[in-house]
Design a protein around this motif. Structure first.
Motif, PDB file in Angstrom:
ATOM      1  N   ALA A   1       0.838  -1.204   0.000  1.00  0.00           N
ATOM      2  CA  ALA A   1       0.000   0.000   0.000  1.00  0.00           C
ATOM      3  C   ALA A   1       0.873   1.254   0.000  1.00  0.00           C
ATOM      4  CB  ALA A   1      -0.930  -0.007   1.218  1.00  0.00           C
ATOM      5  N   LYS A   2       1.971   1.210   0.743  1.00  0.00           N
ATOM      6  CA  LYS A   2       2.909   2.337   0.758  1.00  0.00           C
ATOM      7  C   LYS A   2       3.663   2.431  -0.566  1.00  0.00           C
ATOM      8  CE  LYS A   2       3.901   2.563   5.750  1.00  0.00           C
ATOM      9  NZ  LYS A   2       4.958   2.417   6.772  1.00  0.00           N
TER      10      LYS A   2
ATOM     11  N   THR B   1      -5.233   7.253  -1.271  1.00  0.00           N
ATOM     12  CA  THR B   1      -5.580   6.405  -0.131  1.00  0.00           C
ATOM     13  C   THR B   1      -7.020   6.650   0.285  1.00  0.00           C
ATOM     14  OG1 THR B   1      -3.294   6.386   0.672  1.00  0.00           O
ATOM     15  CG2 THR B   1      -5.006   5.775   2.240  1.00  0.00           C
TER      16      THR B   1
ATOM     17  N   GLY C   1      -6.747   3.983   5.568  1.00  0.00           N
ATOM     18  CA  GLY C   1      -5.482   3.417   6.017  1.00  0.00           C
ATOM     19  C   GLY C   1      -5.066   4.060   7.311  1.00  0.00           C
TER      20      GLY C   1
ATOM     21  N   THR D   1       1.959   4.065  -3.568  1.00  0.00           N
ATOM     22  CA  THR D   1       1.791   5.520  -3.548  1.00  0.00           C
ATOM     23  C   THR D   1       3.039   6.256  -4.011  1.00  0.00           C
ATOM     24  OG1 THR D   1       2.484   5.710  -1.231  1.00  0.00           O
ATOM     25  CG2 THR D   1       0.142   5.359  -1.635  1.00  0.00           C
TER      26      THR D   1
ATOM     27  N   GLN E   1       0.033   6.753   6.350  1.00  0.00           N
ATOM     28  CA  GLN E   1      -0.017   6.404   4.940  1.00  0.00           C
ATOM     29  C   GLN E   1      -0.560   7.549   4.093  1.00  0.00           C
ATOM     30  OE1 GLN E   1      -1.738   2.224   6.213  1.00  0.00           O
ATOM     31  NE2 GLN E   1      -1.523   2.268   4.019  1.00  0.00           N
TER      32      GLN E   1
ATOM     33  N   LEU F   1      -6.814   3.123  -2.656  1.00  0.00           N
ATOM     34  CA  LEU F   1      -6.250   2.101  -1.772  1.00  0.00           C
ATOM     35  C   LEU F   1      -7.000   2.044  -0.444  1.00  0.00           C
ATOM     36  CD1 LEU F   1      -2.384   2.586  -2.070  1.00  0.00           C
ATOM     37  CD2 LEU F   1      -3.742   0.736  -3.028  1.00  0.00           C
TER      38      LEU F   1
ATOM     39  N   ASP G   1      -6.562   0.039   3.249  1.00  0.00           N
ATOM     40  CA  ASP G   1      -5.686  -0.806   4.067  1.00  0.00           C
ATOM     41  C   ASP G   1      -6.118  -0.654   5.527  1.00  0.00           C
ATOM     42  OD1 ASP G   1      -3.530  -2.477   4.730  1.00  0.00           O
ATOM     43  OD2 ASP G   1      -2.159  -0.783   4.955  1.00  0.00           O
TER      44      ASP G   1
END
Length: 485
Positions: A62-63, A90, A93, A66, A97, A179, A181
């Motif tokens: 996920a990081k 995002t 999250g 980006t 993040q 995203l 998370d």
């Protein structure tokens, strides 16, 4: 150039692995980013759901997604040029993040208040989508309740907003990824968390079916995916294109050797020369030879040069190459890559402290000691993510597995597990609670699904070493509870 000595190997292992173990506090970087073959499908923009247990790479990817430069590396490694043409936002999250500015999603307390006031999960996530996409009318509203009500009351405007962003994204030749998370931090009540995840799945599926360039990518624990209701239209399409973050032994050893070869030290340079032709990609990044990251026979040769062949003076105690990953597996056969790297790093440090003259960089007793330390780390993660599961296993302290489910039930009744789980605060639950705190046999089944427990063919309950050792639970013939000194 001569090869590395045992002491030089230890130096390389401790320095290269010390900061490569925790995706939550260490961001992926150009040197350290590793692209295991089994994760290719998880990064496909059209794959909506990515299932992964704690430590398998959900937050890590996920990081990484980006970061435009890291996406370029992944695009080249996986031969997936579309990754280089993404815009990533995002949708949910952890705060770190998101970076600077306000997140495009409500926090856990706000979500709890909204749900208790009657807001539906689908309406909540629809408002989050519009906020993340930067729709002006929604951003102008003050507070999440107003944004959700506007989204609910203006379905035509919602659809028009999605079409507008979809058209603009297509004109730029991009795909826009939202995203999601850290979903285990949505709500303390497991049933509410399941409903929230289900609502997110519905909104994500709608994006996929009604737009050409807007996609959600949802990183979720396997048990949360399984327990989220899917009684909505086309739900089967989610499972059909879901992906899993898995780590084979070859992937784990590939990760280890990648970290060693991408350190900045002279020892790393020597290691690269020893193991073949590493391809320089610029900015200090090197890609290992294919056999070093994918061939079991070659990987075994490299690891035996580091740790020796056996977990003792001969093969009766086991082979190092298979012993280490096998003893780090949870009940589902999964090994956390961060636990794996921690174990090797710790073994190098212990060897240096206690067995400095040993011929190999890793002493077999130091590896056993590191397994105990790794079990402690894994349990700390369990307490952080699934606090109720840690409480349940902790009440078996001093017992010996395997044991009949009725014996587990007796331990839990004697120690008042159901009462303890019922009275746990939101902070103590960590993530979300069990599905049925009153039914001990259902709890066993849920712990088996989580990989915290295992069930033998005769129905007896067992525990993988990576949890058993930290909770001081014995097993006849197993790794001793006390570290070997």
């Amino acid at each position: 150039m001569t090869g590395l000595t045992a002491a030089e190997y230890r130096t390389l292992l401790t320095e290269a692995l010390d900061t490569a173990q925790d995706a939550d506090t260490t961001d992926p970087g150009l040197r350290t980013l590793f692209t295991p073959s089994s994760h290719r499908r998880a990064l496909d923009p059209d794959v909506t759901v990515v299932r992964g247990a704690r430590g398998t790479g959900k937050t890590y990817w996920a990081k990484a997604l980006t970061d435009p430069r890291l996406r370029e590396i992944a695009a080249a490694s996986y031969m997936m040029p579309r990754l280089g043409r993404l815009k990533v936002v995002t949708g949910f999250g952890k705060d770190e993040q998101v970076g600077l500015g306000d997140p495009a999603f409500p926090g856990r307390r706000t979500i709890a208040r909204l749900i208790s006031s009657g807001v539906s999960p689908e309406d909540l996530w629809s408002a989050v989508v519009l906020t993340a996409l930067g729709v002006p009318k929604v951003l102008a509203l003050d507070g999440w309740a107003d944004r959700i009500h506007w989204t609910r009351d203006n379905p035509e405007a919602y659809e028009q907003a999605l079409r507008k962003v979809d058209r603009e994204t297509r004109e730029r030749g991009q795909t826009l990824i939202l995203l999601f998370d850290a979903l285990d931090h949505l709500h303390a009540d497991r049933r509410q968390a399941d409903l929230l995840v289900s609502g997110l799945f519905q909104v994500a599926l709608e994006l996929r079916l009604t737009t050409s360039t807007l996609r959600a990518k949802i990183f979720v624990r396997p048990d949360m995916y399984d327990s989220a209701p899917k009684a909505f239209a086309d739900a089967s399409k989610l499972g059909a294109n879901a992906a899993d973050l898995t780590w084979s032994s070859e992937n784990l050893y590939g990760l280890l050797f990648h970290q060693m070869g991408n350190h900045t030290s002279t020892e790393a340079a020597t290691f690269r020369v020893q193991t073949g032709t590493w391809n320089p990609e610029g900015e200090g990044r090197f890609v290992a030879p294919v056999d070093v990251i994918a061939d079991e026979k070659r990987q075994k040769e490299v690891f035996v040069a580091i740790a020796g062949p056996f977990m003792g003076t001969d093969r009766r105690k086991g082979h190092t190459y298979t012993w280490v990953p096998n003893h780090l597996q949870d009940g589902c056969g999964r090994v956390s890559p961060r636990t794996w790297l921690f174990t090797i790093c710790r073994a190098a440090s212990v060897t240096q402290e206690r067995y400095g003259t040993h011929a190999s960089a890793l002493h077999y007793d130091a590896i056993r000691d590191a397994l105990h330390a790794a079990a402690g780390v894994r349990v700390a993660e369990l307490k952080e993510d699934i606090g109720w599961a840690a409480v349940a296993v902790e009440q078996l302290k001093g017992a010996q597995v395997p044991m009949e489910p009725s014996v587990v039930d007796a331990y839990w009744r004697q120690n008042g597990l159901s009462d303890a789980l019922r009275t746990m605060s939101d902070a103590e639950l960590k993530g979300s609670g069990p599905r049925d705190a009153e039914n001990h046999y259902a709890l066993i089944k849920e712990l088996v699904q989580l990989g915290v427990m295992t069930e033998r063919s005769n129905g007896a309950v067992d525990l993988p070493d990576v949890y058993r050792l930290a909770f001081d639970i014995g097993r006849k013939g197993g790794v001793p509870r006390k570290p070997v000194r």
